[in-house]
Design an enzyme around this catalytic site. Sequence first.
Site, PDB file in Angstrom:
ATOM      1  CE  LYS A 259       7.780   8.812  -4.912  1.00 22.55           C
ATOM      2  NZ  LYS A 259       6.895   8.466  -4.684  1.00 22.55           N
TER       3      LYS A 259
ATOM      4  NE  ARG B  46       8.262   4.912  -8.989  1.00 18.69           N
ATOM      5  CZ  ARG B  46       7.718   4.133  -7.640  1.00 18.69           C
ATOM      6  NH1 ARG B  46       6.836   3.577  -7.009  1.00 18.69           N
ATOM      7  NH2 ARG B  46       8.185   4.884  -6.527  1.00 18.69           N
TER       8      ARG B  46
ATOM      9  CD  GLU C  11      -1.183   5.514  -4.992  1.00 19.78           C
ATOM     10  OE1 GLU C  11      -0.597   4.950  -4.685  1.00 19.78           O
ATOM     11  OE2 GLU C  11      -1.428   6.196  -6.464  1.00 19.78           O
TER      12      GLU C  11
HETATM   13  N1  PLP Z   1       1.617   5.676  -4.217  1.00 20.30           N
HETATM   14  C1  PLP Z   1       2.364   6.832  -3.472  1.00 20.30           C
HETATM   15  C2  PLP Z   1       1.201   8.344  -4.500  1.00 20.30           C
HETATM   16  C3  PLP Z   1       3.759   7.322  -3.289  1.00 20.30           C
HETATM   17  O1  PLP Z   1       3.897   7.976  -3.300  1.00 20.30           O
HETATM   18  C4  PLP Z   1       4.927   6.415  -3.360  1.00 20.30           C
HETATM   19  C5  PLP Z   1       6.050   6.558  -2.842  1.00 20.30           C
HETATM   20  O2  PLP Z   1       6.677   6.039  -3.325  1.00 20.30           O
HETATM   21  C6  PLP Z   1       4.488   4.950  -3.205  1.00 20.30           C
HETATM   22  C7  PLP Z   1       2.792   4.495  -3.436  1.00 20.30           C
HETATM   23  C8  PLP Z   1       4.918   3.681  -2.805  1.00 20.30           C
HETATM   24  O3  PLP Z   1       6.206   3.488  -4.047  1.00 20.30           O
HETATM   25  P1  PLP Z   1       7.395   3.152  -3.542  1.00 20.30           P
HETATM   26  O4  PLP Z   1       6.712   1.983  -2.548  1.00 20.30           O
HETATM   27  O5  PLP Z   1       7.854   2.955  -4.396  1.00 20.30           O
HETATM   28  O6  PLP Z   1       7.836   4.137  -2.890  1.00 20.30           O
HETATM   29  C1  COI Z   2       7.967   7.539  -0.848  1.00 17.73           C
HETATM   30  O1  COI Z   2       7.940   6.457  -0.177  1.00 17.73           O
HETATM   31  O2  COI Z   2       8.926   7.925  -1.328  1.00 17.73           O
HETATM   32  C2  COI Z   2       7.956   8.536  -1.278  1.00 17.73           C
HETATM   33  O3  COI Z   2       7.448   9.405  -2.306  1.00 17.73           O
HETATM   34  C3  COI Z   2       6.287   9.007  -0.586  1.00 17.73           C
HETATM   35  C4  COI Z   2       6.194  10.159   0.198  1.00 17.73           C
HETATM   36  C5  COI Z   2       4.704  10.845   0.238  1.00 17.73           C
HETATM   37  C6  COI Z   2       7.084  10.499   0.846  1.00 17.73           C
END
Ligand code: PLP
Ligand code: COI
Length: 341
Positions: free
Chosen positions: A184, A82, A220
Amino acid sequence: MEKKNIDWSNIGFGYMQTDKRYVSNYKNGAWDEGMLTEDANVVISECAGVLQYAQTCFEGLKAYTTEDGHIVTFRPELNAKRMVDSAQRLCMPVFPEDRFIDAVQKVVEANAAYVPPYGSGATLYLRPYMFGSNPVIGVKPADEYQFRLFATPVGPYFKGGAKPITIRVCDYDRAAPHGTGHIKAGLNYAMSLYAITDAHAQGYDENMYLDSATRTKIEETGGANFIFVTKDGKVVTPKSDTILPSITRRSLMYVAKEYLGMEVEEREVLFEEIKDFAECGLCGTAAVISPVGKVVNHGEEICFPSGMDDMGPVTKKLYDTLTGIQMGRIEAPEGWIKVIK
Ligand code: PLP
Ligand code: COI
């Protein structure tokens, strides 16, 4: 190895400086070999690309102590991939995926004393990130970059841990069609600060963002994807090109189908459907699965039947299975767990 003297069960989601972090610099078209350093400070030009035009992206993953005492990470290669996608969209050089995994390995090993013990409820959060570091004044990509990865022990993202939270439908947008919502990028979070500060001031825990084109579909929150459970026991998650493809959400959908034998659907979810769902949760690395008890839409309260006291039964099963896999209590699908030591 002796653990640090930290009150593991009572830490929140905050930054605590740990011993070592990984740094690699990109210059003249190549990454240097990288190293661990004790220096937690970054010194860059006042005109660095990241400071002028926010050319930065990041990742988030965790290291866990398993029941049998190993230290592991969860699907780090998906974070590495990612970050490649984020870098490409922001015109940054790609940090090679194998080097990302190596940096994870080195930082966790070097900070093993900060990996919270099994059963403490805390984990070691890892934050890889990269940014344009040389002076940039005309709007263009930087030529030089820095990749860093640090670690910090964390507790639950939402105070109260597994207690259901209240979120509101947000009037501000998070991501535009064809924009950067699916990567991200730091900029996605900078522009959400006003909305989250306002939500907190109004007594809400988080914002629910709708699609900015029609404001009819659920996207989201600022830091997690949604999962919903229908009254007939299906797990539903929004599909959209403008949300971050959460690794937790992708894992949960697999767990729901393959471990719990549930029907799963990834599809557009209309806001007007929300009143018909039995359970709602936010999922992400930081959030794990945080149950949502109530959504407020401009004064109108939508309360999920699961209530404000406890996680709903399906959310709980998903939570227990996912964390069971991460902590080594339940056998993981092939390749999901990377043993650090
Ligand atoms: N959506 C957003 C905007 C995020 O910042 C995060 C955090 O990483 C997620 C979703 C969840 O992603 P993940 O499950 O890969 O941590
Ligand atoms: C994560 O879940 O790792 C994120 O980057 C989300 C952030 C809002 C802490």
